[in-house]
Design a protein around this motif. Structure first.
Motif, short mmCIF file in Angstrom:
data_model
loop_
_atom_site.label_atom_id
_atom_site.label_comp_id
_atom_site.label_asym_id
_atom_site.label_seq_id
_atom_site.Cartn_x
_atom_site.Cartn_y
_atom_site.Cartn_z
N LEU A 149 0.83 -1.21 0.00
CA LEU A 149 0.00 0.00 0.00
C LEU A 149 0.87 1.26 0.00
CD1 LEU A 149 -2.72 1.45 0.18
CD2 LEU A 149 -2.62 1.16 2.67
N ASP A 150 1.94 1.26 0.79
CA ASP A 150 2.85 2.41 0.78
C ASP A 150 3.37 2.68 -0.63
OD1 ASP A 150 2.58 2.67 3.53
OD2 ASP A 150 4.48 1.67 4.01
N GLU A 151 3.69 1.61 -1.35
CA GLU A 151 4.19 1.77 -2.70
C GLU A 151 3.12 2.32 -3.64
OE1 GLU A 151 6.77 -0.74 -5.95
OE2 GLU A 151 5.08 -1.75 -5.00
N VAL A 152 1.89 1.84 -3.50
CA VAL A 152 0.79 2.33 -4.33
C VAL A 152 0.59 3.83 -4.10
CG1 VAL A 152 -1.70 2.24 -4.71
CG2 VAL A 152 -0.40 0.11 -4.49
N ILE A 153 0.59 4.24 -2.82
CA ILE A 153 0.39 5.66 -2.50
C ILE A 153 1.52 6.50 -3.07
CG2 ILE A 153 0.36 7.30 -0.58
CD1 ILE A 153 -1.16 5.11 1.02
N ALA A 154 2.76 6.04 -2.94
CA ALA A 154 3.90 6.79 -3.49
C ALA A 154 3.78 6.92 -5.00
CB ALA A 154 5.20 6.10 -3.11
N PHE A 155 3.34 5.84 -5.67
CA PHE A 155 3.18 5.89 -7.13
C PHE A 155 2.09 6.87 -7.53
CE2 PHE A 155 0.99 4.43 -10.97
CZ PHE A 155 2.04 4.40 -11.89
#
Length: 347
Positions: free
Chosen positions: A320-326
């Motif tokens: 989820l952290d990666e999705v938000i950063a993207f």
């Protein structure tokens, strides 16, 4: 590459062996009953432990819209408007300016699922990006086989281009996202946008997407009896969804098309223990071969569905952290990551 499953994932997998009847053995009536039972379970205390709780800093509302379909390739549009429910997540905290929009398509093999099943990551994404998340409750097979879901999802994307501002969103900054069957639909929408000239999303988030309908890749054999999704269930979902339609057309299998979706930056995530793993790998490679901006991430200790199962999959939080950063990256005009005055900020 896979890694050993965490203890809580293994416990979940063991329990699932005794409780989860394959969709391949279910009648239409049983499928309908399973949808209702699944929705009830997800809203229960036990379901919340597994699927996560919504972020307390969001407001959630449902809106029903009438959608006009248009002809896509050789797919005939619906003769009359179709009424669909959109589940909308918005940050409770005030933000300055219109919000970027994430159009979200849920998984479930085009047969199961609803807009609520991604409540954990949809609500956390809305609060933390911040952004407006619109989760589409598209029509399901076998009652509404292919191309109903494609027509619905493309129509919602086009609807947002006109109506996002009414919701407080920015129609020029829409990201399409989905997991599993929803990842398939997000890829199809991005591909259609690339081929038709728009409206073009600014990014696509494809979580363990189904990109191929017919060919059996090595991961399907290796993880034929994996937790959550088996090879047998995969094939049953495809059969119910396509209902005899051509499995090679790009609106069903985006890997079979011209990969016009490469025009849209992509985040592709995959699980280490997933029969669909090679679908994600090959679609990311296809996008990259066409010059696409692709971020590809492997979660080797995860099972299919991990982003909707934070209670049993430790990888969910990192994913989820990666999705938000993207989403933040592709909805910010400055690629160097400097603050852009048009990007919403908290006040």
């Amino acid at each position: 590459m896979s890694a050993p499953l965490p203890f809580r994932t293994r416990v979940f997998a063991l329990l699932e062996c005794f409780t989860n009847k394959s969709i391949a053995d279910a009648s239409v009536e049983e499928i309908q009953a399973r949808r209702a039972a699944r929705a009830k379970l997800l809203s229960s205390p036990v379901g919340r432990l597994v699927a996560g709780r919504p972020h307390p800093g969001v407001r959630i509302e449902d809106r029903r819209v009438d959608l006009e379909h248009e002809a896509i390739d050789d797919l005939e549009p619906e003769p009359s408007p179709v009424s669909l429910r959109l589940r909308i997540y918005r940050p409770s905290e005030r933000v300055r300016g219109p919000l970027p929009v994430v159009l979200l398509f849920h998984g479930g093999g085009w047969v199961l699922g609803n807009a609520e099943q991604n409540e954990w990551w949809a609500s956390h994404m809305a609060a933390r990006t911040p952004c407006l998340v619109v989760s589409a409750d598209y029509r399901l097979a076998p009652e509404h086989p292919y191309p109903a879901a494609v027509l619905d999802c493309w129509a919602v994307h086009r609807w947002l281009a006109v109506h996002a501002a009414e919701l407080g969103g920015d129609p020029s900054r829409v990201v399409v996202a989905g997991d599993s069957a929803g990842g398939n639909l997000a890829a199809v929408v991005a591909d259609l946008a690339g081929r038709s000239g728009g409206p073009l999303p600014v990014g696509q988030v494809l979580i363990y997407p189904a990109a191929e309908m017919e060919e059996e890749f090595p991961s399907e054999r290796q993880f034929a009896n994996a937790p959550v999704l088996t090879s047998r269930s995969m094939r049953a979902f495809v059969r119910l969804y396509l209902a005899g339609a051509d499995p090679y057309v790009p609106t069903a299998a985006p890997l079979r098309g011209s990969i016009a979706g490469a025009a849209v930056p992509a985040l592709v995530q995959m699980a280490g223990h997933d029969p669909l793993r090679d679908n994600a790998i090959r679609y990311a490679a296809a996008l990259r071969s066409k010059g696409g901006d692709v971020t590809e991430t492997d979660y080797p200790d995860a099972v299919h569905g991990y982003l909707s199962l934070p209670g049993i999959s430790p990888s969910a939080t990192r994913a989820l952290d990666e999705v938000i950063a993207f989403v933040r990256r592709v909805t910010t005009a400055d690629p160097a990551g400097e603050a852009d005055p048009s990007v919403p900020s908290r006040i």
